[in-house]
Design a protein around this motif. Structure first.
Motif, PDB file in Angstrom:
ATOM      1  N   TRP A 157      -2.061  22.494  -2.347  1.00 18.20           N
ATOM      2  CA  TRP A 157      -1.493  23.894  -2.297  1.00 18.20           C
ATOM      3  C   TRP A 157      -2.315  24.512  -1.096  1.00 18.20           C
ATOM      4  CZ3 TRP A 157       3.209  25.669  -2.579  1.00 18.20           C
ATOM      5  CH2 TRP A 157       4.012  25.345  -3.867  1.00 18.20           C
ATOM      6  N   LEU A 158      -3.747  24.514  -0.795  1.00 17.60           N
ATOM      7  CA  LEU A 158      -4.504  25.288  -0.104  1.00 17.60           C
ATOM      8  C   LEU A 158      -4.387  24.598   1.243  1.00 17.60           C
ATOM      9  CD1 LEU A 158      -7.814  25.990  -1.949  1.00 17.60           C
ATOM     10  CD2 LEU A 158      -5.713  27.354  -1.581  1.00 17.60           C
ATOM     11  N   THR A 159      -4.044  23.259   1.521  1.00 16.69           N
ATOM     12  CA  THR A 159      -3.786  22.704   2.532  1.00 16.69           C
ATOM     13  C   THR A 159      -2.304  22.868   3.210  1.00 16.69           C
ATOM     14  OG1 THR A 159      -5.395  20.667   1.849  1.00 16.69           O
ATOM     15  CG2 THR A 159      -3.634  20.306   3.718  1.00 16.69           C
ATOM     16  N   PHE A 160      -1.621  23.115   2.285  1.00 13.51           N
ATOM     17  CA  PHE A 160      -0.280  23.505   2.815  1.00 13.51           C
ATOM     18  C   PHE A 160      -0.274  24.957   3.279  1.00 13.51           C
ATOM     19  CE2 PHE A 160       3.454  26.189   1.306  1.00 13.51           C
ATOM     20  CZ  PHE A 160       4.290  25.791   2.244  1.00 13.51           C
ATOM     21  N   LEU A 161      -0.898  25.866   2.625  1.00 10.60           N
ATOM     22  CA  LEU A 161      -1.004  27.144   3.073  1.00 10.60           C
ATOM     23  C   LEU A 161      -1.713  27.453   4.643  1.00 10.60           C
ATOM     24  CD1 LEU A 161      -1.732  29.026  -0.156  1.00 10.60           C
ATOM     25  CD2 LEU A 161       0.422  29.192   1.345  1.00 10.60           C
ATOM     26  N   ALA A 162      -2.869  26.542   4.598  1.00 13.10           N
ATOM     27  CA  ALA A 162      -3.644  26.658   5.703  1.00 13.10           C
ATOM     28  C   ALA A 162      -3.136  25.870   7.035  1.00 13.10           C
ATOM     29  CB  ALA A 162      -4.990  25.725   5.605  1.00 13.10           C
ATOM     30  N   ALA A 163      -2.242  24.939   6.730  1.00 11.77           N
ATOM     31  CA  ALA A 163      -1.185  24.368   7.870  1.00 11.77           C
ATOM     32  C   ALA A 163      -0.246  25.459   8.203  1.00 11.77           C
ATOM     33  CB  ALA A 163      -0.702  23.257   7.526  1.00 11.77           C
ATOM     34  N   SER A 164       0.389  26.279   7.394  1.00 13.79           N
ATOM     35  CA  SER A 164       1.203  27.136   7.706  1.00 13.79           C
ATOM     36  C   SER A 164       1.008  28.537   8.323  1.00 13.79           C
ATOM     37  CB  SER A 164       1.817  27.603   6.420  1.00 13.79           C
ATOM     38  OG  SER A 164       1.018  28.420   5.757  1.00 13.79           O
ATOM     39  N   ALA A 165      -0.554  28.726   8.177  1.00 14.56           N
ATOM     40  CA  ALA A 165      -1.201  29.650   9.006  1.00 14.56           C
ATOM     41  C   ALA A 165      -1.547  29.390  10.458  1.00 14.56           C
ATOM     42  CB  ALA A 165      -2.628  30.057   8.251  1.00 14.56           C
ATOM     43  N   ASP A 283      12.173  27.637   4.136  1.00 14.91           N
ATOM     44  CA  ASP A 283      12.349  26.425   4.344  1.00 14.91           C
ATOM     45  C   ASP A 283      11.193  25.663   4.030  1.00 14.91           C
ATOM     46  OD1 ASP A 283      15.111  26.859   4.692  1.00 14.91           O
ATOM     47  OD2 ASP A 283      14.469  27.046   6.828  1.00 14.91           O
ATOM     48  N   VAL A 284      10.244  25.700   4.695  1.00 18.88           N
ATOM     49  CA  VAL A 284       8.896  24.891   4.366  1.00 18.88           C
ATOM     50  C   VAL A 284       8.215  25.028   3.043  1.00 18.88           C
ATOM     51  CG1 VAL A 284       6.433  24.862   5.329  1.00 18.88           C
ATOM     52  CG2 VAL A 284       8.291  25.476   6.978  1.00 18.88           C
ATOM     53  N   TYR A 285       8.432  26.090   2.306  1.00 17.83           N
ATOM     54  CA  TYR A 285       7.854  25.969   1.104  1.00 17.83           C
ATOM     55  C   TYR A 285       8.962  25.360   0.014  1.00 17.83           C
ATOM     56  CZ  TYR A 285       7.348  28.083  -3.623  1.00 17.83           C
ATOM     57  OH  TYR A 285       7.236  28.005  -5.052  1.00 17.83           O
ATOM     58  N   SER A 286       9.914  25.133   0.275  1.00 15.55           N
ATOM     59  CA  SER A 286      10.950  24.707  -0.161  1.00 15.55           C
ATOM     60  C   SER A 286      10.792  23.028  -0.149  1.00 15.55           C
ATOM     61  CB  SER A 286      12.606  24.965   0.072  1.00 15.55           C
ATOM     62  OG  SER A 286      12.932  26.236  -0.370  1.00 15.55           O
ATOM     63  N   ALA A 287      10.520  22.596   0.899  1.00 11.42           N
ATOM     64  CA  ALA A 287      10.282  21.304   1.198  1.00 11.42           C
ATOM     65  C   ALA A 287       8.923  20.861   0.669  1.00 11.42           C
ATOM     66  CB  ALA A 287      10.276  20.989   2.503  1.00 11.42           C
ATOM     67  N   PHE A 288       8.101  21.501   0.617  1.00 12.98           N
ATOM     68  CA  PHE A 288       6.842  21.061   0.037  1.00 12.98           C
ATOM     69  C   PHE A 288       6.910  21.086  -1.632  1.00 12.98           C
ATOM     70  CE2 PHE A 288       2.473  22.186  -1.597  1.00 12.98           C
ATOM     71  CZ  PHE A 288       1.990  20.991  -1.221  1.00 12.98           C
ATOM     72  N   VAL A 289       7.712  21.992  -2.174  1.00 11.41           N
ATOM     73  CA  VAL A 289       7.811  21.895  -3.642  1.00 11.41           C
ATOM     74  C   VAL A 289       8.664  20.749  -3.893  1.00 11.41           C
ATOM     75  CG1 VAL A 289       8.891  22.930  -5.536  1.00 11.41           C
ATOM     76  CG2 VAL A 289       7.586  24.574  -3.909  1.00 11.41           C
TER      77      VAL A 289
END
Length: 472
Positions: A157-165, A283-289
């Motif tokens: 989750w943290l990697t996903f958030l950091a990539a989105s930033a 969209d990005v959040y939905s794809a990651f979930v």
């Protein structure tokens, strides 16, 4: 630094108060954000010391590592952090989905109706989460030195958030320093703006308050050397229970300032295109979930050559699109482009809305308008322009004629007028209408065609080439 921002900084210095450099808010603010303030141990590679977090300004939760050098305590802390953060992040996946038309309405896809938003004080906080994600997402839950199952999940989750930033315009992991600096200019340097307390004081109280705020506690993730030597080191050495209170006292001013910053940003009207960027975040959040539910493998340690090139192109396209959207939403941002000659404003003096071009295989509607402007026009015949008022319509420059007070620009219009040979009402600018035209465009940019990883040279991850024989 742009010309107008430099001018705003000079005015802020002279007035002793920060100056607005945006008329609207260019960032989505969630109704229920999670504020997270990380603190790291000085002299240790991303060793967590404490985190203050929560979704309620009146109910912060403090997590502390009493011995940051102890591996077991660090992973116990990470498991507690996961128990506090992951349920918030995953909760939006249970909020229902909505259908989104794709392929010009011939098909639909589904995305979640909402997504999380995690606030950190500064870019250093986002970088701390990125490194913590990298150090935890590959941890094993069995074998030697196992960790709780929540630890590698938190890492993903943290990697996903950091990539989105890293994506310009994304609002999944905003930081307060950049969010405030996007809308206000202070009379201090960019390095001094990195101090959240000083930046916030410039905006709300002025230069004198900012000088006093500089002496206050830092917003993490690094700690003040004086605090480390005089307070933190003795408490850790003695395993003193007073460590918790000392860290709480250190972090609470930043906690309060974070919520005040969010409240301050809420007072600005939201830009017209902010919601579309939040839709992209959803969209990005939905794809990651979906990835976690169907696959669950952690993100790779590093991208391959093709994946890295594709990601770089996505970031470049996102940056270009974000710059255009900010300019279209905000006259102050667009003013910078008018100074550089990428945009100009004028009045429509002539308009032929029913003009038909029958030079091709079939007749097409091609209205022409004349725009009189007093601003410098740095475009040539053949250039394509767009008006923020009609972003789907293109205006081709036919000619630019100098006049006593400026220029007359003859334009031919296409698109955004319907599919018939008669323009829809209001789709063609009328005589007397004030029009802003720019070379900026929101038009879709198709991605480049990248080769399959197996088709790349061995230097980029592909198969090695066969060595040449001596007879060759």
């Amino acid at each position: 630094m742009s010309t107008l921002v430099a001018l705003a900084r000079a005015e802020a210095f002279a007035a002793g108060r920060a100056q607005r450099i945006a008329t609207v808010r260019h960032l989505h603010i969630h109704d229920r954000p999670l504020v997270l303030i990380p603190l790291a141990m000085a002299g240790e590679a991303n060793a967590p010391l404490a985190v203050l977090l929560g979704t309620d300004a009146a109910a912060p939760r403090l997590l502390v590592v009493s011995q940051p050098r102890n591996r077991d305590e660090r992973f116990t802390f990470t498991a507690e952090l996961a128990a506090a953060v992951v349920p918030y992040l995953a909760s939006f996946g249970a909020g229902g989905t909505e259908a989104v038309p794709v392929d010009r309405g011939r098909d639909v896809r589904y995305r979640y109706v909402d997504a999380p938003q995690v606030w950190v004080p500064n870019p250093g906080g986002a970088d701390f989460l990125r490194l913590l994600g990298r150090s935890t997402r590959f941890r094993r839950t069995d074998g030697d030195h196992p960790v709780p199952p929540a630890v590698p999940l938190l890492g993903q989750w943290l990697t996903f958030l950091a990539a989105s930033a890293e994506v310009p315009g994304s609002a999944l992991l905003p930081n307060a320093v950049q969010a405030l600096g996007l809308h206000w200019a202070t009379g201090q340097s960019a390095a001094e703006d990195a101090h959240l307390g000083s930046l916030f004081a410039w905006i709300t109280s002025g230069a004198e308050a900012a000088r006093a705020a500089e002496q206050g506690p830092v917003a993490g993730p690094a700690t003040d050397p004086e605090f480390d030597n005089k307070v933190l080191a003795p408490l850790i050495a003695e395993s003193s229970p007073a460590l918790v209170d000392a860290l709480r006292d250190l972090l609470m001013p930043t906690w309060n300032r974070m919520w005040e910053s969010i409240a301050l940003l809420r007072t600005l009207p939201e830009g017209a295109r902010v919601q579309s960027r939040w839709d992209s975040d959803r969209d990005v959040y939905s794809a990651f979930v979906t990835h976690l539910e169907e696959d669950g493998t952690p993100q790779p340690r590093r991208d391959g050559a093709v994946a890295a090139a594709a990601r770089l192109q996505r970031l470049e396209n996102a940056a270009a699109r974000y710059a255009v959207q900010r300019a279209f939403d905000d006259p102050l941002v667009m003013a910078e482009h008018r100074l550089s000659g990428a945009a100009f404003g004028g009045v429509v003096t002539l308009a032929k809305a029913d003009r038909i071009d029958d030079s091709g295989k079939r007749p097409v509607l091609r209205p022409r308008i004349m725009v009189a402007t007093t601003e410098p026009v740095r475009v040539e015949a053949g250039a394509a322009l767009t008006s923020p008022a009609r972003p789907s319509q293109k205006a081709k420059v036919i000619s630019v004629t100098p006049t006593a007070g400026g220029s007359d620009v003859l334009l031919e219009l296409s698109g955004g007028m319907g599919r018939k040979l008669v323009a829809e009402p209001g789709s063609v600018p009328a005589v007397g209408e004030h029009l802003l035209l720019t070379t900026l465009s929101e038009a879709y940019r198709p991605g480049a065609a990248f080769p399959d990883p197996a088709d790349t040279p061995w230097t980029h991850g592909g198969p090695p080439t066969a060595p040449a024989s001596l007879s060759d």
